[in-house]
Design an enzyme around this catalytic site. Structure first.
Site, short mmCIF file in Angstrom:
data_model
loop_
_atom_site.label_atom_id
_atom_site.label_comp_id
_atom_site.label_asym_id
_atom_site.label_seq_id
_atom_site.Cartn_x
_atom_site.Cartn_y
_atom_site.Cartn_z
N CYS A 145 -43.56 5.97 6.83
CA CYS A 145 -43.53 4.45 7.07
C CYS A 145 -43.04 4.14 8.52
O CYS A 145 -41.97 4.12 8.76
CB CYS A 145 -42.33 4.08 6.04
SG CYS A 145 -42.29 2.26 6.18
N CYS A 148 -40.60 1.38 8.76
CA CYS A 148 -39.09 1.68 8.50
C CYS A 148 -38.56 2.38 9.43
O CYS A 148 -37.39 2.30 9.80
CB CYS A 148 -39.18 2.63 7.01
SG CYS A 148 -40.05 1.95 5.51
N ASP A 149 -39.32 3.47 9.92
CA ASP A 149 -38.69 4.48 10.79
C ASP A 149 -38.97 4.38 12.40
O ASP A 149 -38.71 4.91 13.25
CB ASP A 149 -38.82 5.79 10.24
CG ASP A 149 -38.28 6.00 8.93
OD1 ASP A 149 -37.27 5.42 8.69
OD2 ASP A 149 -38.94 6.56 8.07
#
Length: 346
Positions: A145, A148-149
């Site tokens: 992701c 997300c990261d």
């Protein structure tokens, strides 16, 4: 021996991730005494996420498992009951052919429950490459992701594995943070839409490595590189590519296998179809009159499946955003619709 629970629950929530737990909090506060069948393991993909920095309310970030623990504790505060078992089937309790049943049987591998309403919030899992080294370094440089990261790889070098639209989106998102993005694809052309592929091919930060797969993720405590394997003799020979991170974007698989033999409608990828999606599909179709199919979708409830009283939310429905925050919102919306549904049938 399978146990049968005689008590009929107001609501059973299948899945203990963000969508299911958010719905449980709301259902508990509404006095519905929700039962959450969490699954094993429970908690969803956040349980495999280290630092979560983009969930509202946590300015300094929070570990994924800790965020799930806080959701769960809040739900328990409002008298939510939890069972760690896997659901293997769902069917109408009165008559399997009845399109408007008032109760459903929810079967786990150990017992059977009954409920007036069901929320399916089983989530989805990223499809991984199947490497031991990949699994060992998940959360330590291996991710699925970019949204997300990606922030953790500012001015770093990363690689995206895949050739579809999801891989293109991951690569373009990562250019916001990383200084260099490799896209590694096992074929000689992308499967992605032309507009997405063109954006990647023209981006100055992105380099594509064609006809190549990853045979190993290198690193002890964190990702340090990947070992590449050419799939034909045309591709350049590249033994090891030094990297700081790797993003696997070869697809997601919704956790809906247990619904394959049920009446719940799934799309071709296995995601649960809800009335909001069905309405949108019809609005875009040549019919364009908003009419229903022969299936029993109730367009008064956006989260409704084709089974009356069965709703769905979170990543088992959403194949676009797949974020904890969007799953929470979907779970809350579905629970509010379930409240309205229960008020209407009683």
């Amino acid at each position: 021996m399978e146990k049968h629970q005689s008590t009929i629950q107001n609501i059973i929530i299948v899945g203990g991730g963000p969508a299911g737990l958010a719905a449980a909090i709301y259902a508990g506060r509404a006095g519905l005494d929700p039962l959450v069948i969490e699954g094993v393991p429970s908690g969803g993909q956040l349980m495999l996420t280290t630092e979560v920095e983009n969930y509202p309310g946590f300015a300094k970030g929070i570990q994924g498992p800790e965020l799930i623990a806080q959701f769960r504790e809040q739900a328990k505060r409002f008298d939510t009951k939890f069972i760690q078992e896997n659901v293997i089937g769902i069917e109408p309790a009165e008559n399997k052919t009845n399109k408007t049943p008032r109760t459903y049987r929810i079967k786990t591998d150990k017992q059977t429950f009954q409920a007036h309403s069901v929320l399916l919030a089983t989530g989805a899992d990223a499809i991984w490459m199947g490497l031991d080294s990949e699994q060992r370094l998940r959360g330590r440089g291996v991710s699925a992701c970019a949204t997300c990261d990606g922030f953790f790889f500012r001015d770093k070098t990363v690689a995206v594995i895949g050739g579809g639209d999801s891989a293109m989106e991951e690569a373009l998102t990562l250019t916001t943070f990383a200084k260099k993005v490799y896209v590694i694809h096992r074929r000689s052309a992308f499967r992605a839409s032309k507009i997405m592929a063109d954006r990647v091919l023209k981006h100055e930060k992105i380099e594509v490595i064609w006809n190549t797969t990853v045979s190993e993720v290198i690193g002890d405590e964190k990702v340090e590189g990947i070992r590449l394997q050419s799939v034909d003799s045309v591709s350049p020979k590249r033994e090891v590519l030094k990297l700081d991170g790797i993003f696997v974007a070869i697809g997601h698989k919704p956790a809906t296998d247990f619904l394959r033999d049920s009446a719940v409608v799934l799309d071709k990828k296995g995601y649960i179809v809800t009335s909001s999606q069905e309405a949108l599909r019809y609005a875009r179709s040549s019919k364009g009159n908003g009419s229903s199919t022969d299936l029993n979708f109730n367009f008064e409830y956006a989260s409704a499946t084709c089974l009356t009283g069965v709703f769905a939310a979170g990543d088992c429905v959403d194949h676009t955003y797949r974020q904890a925050a969007t799953a929470v919102g979907m779970g809350v919306a579905a629970e509010l619709e379930i409240e309205r549904y229960l008020n209407e049938i009683f």
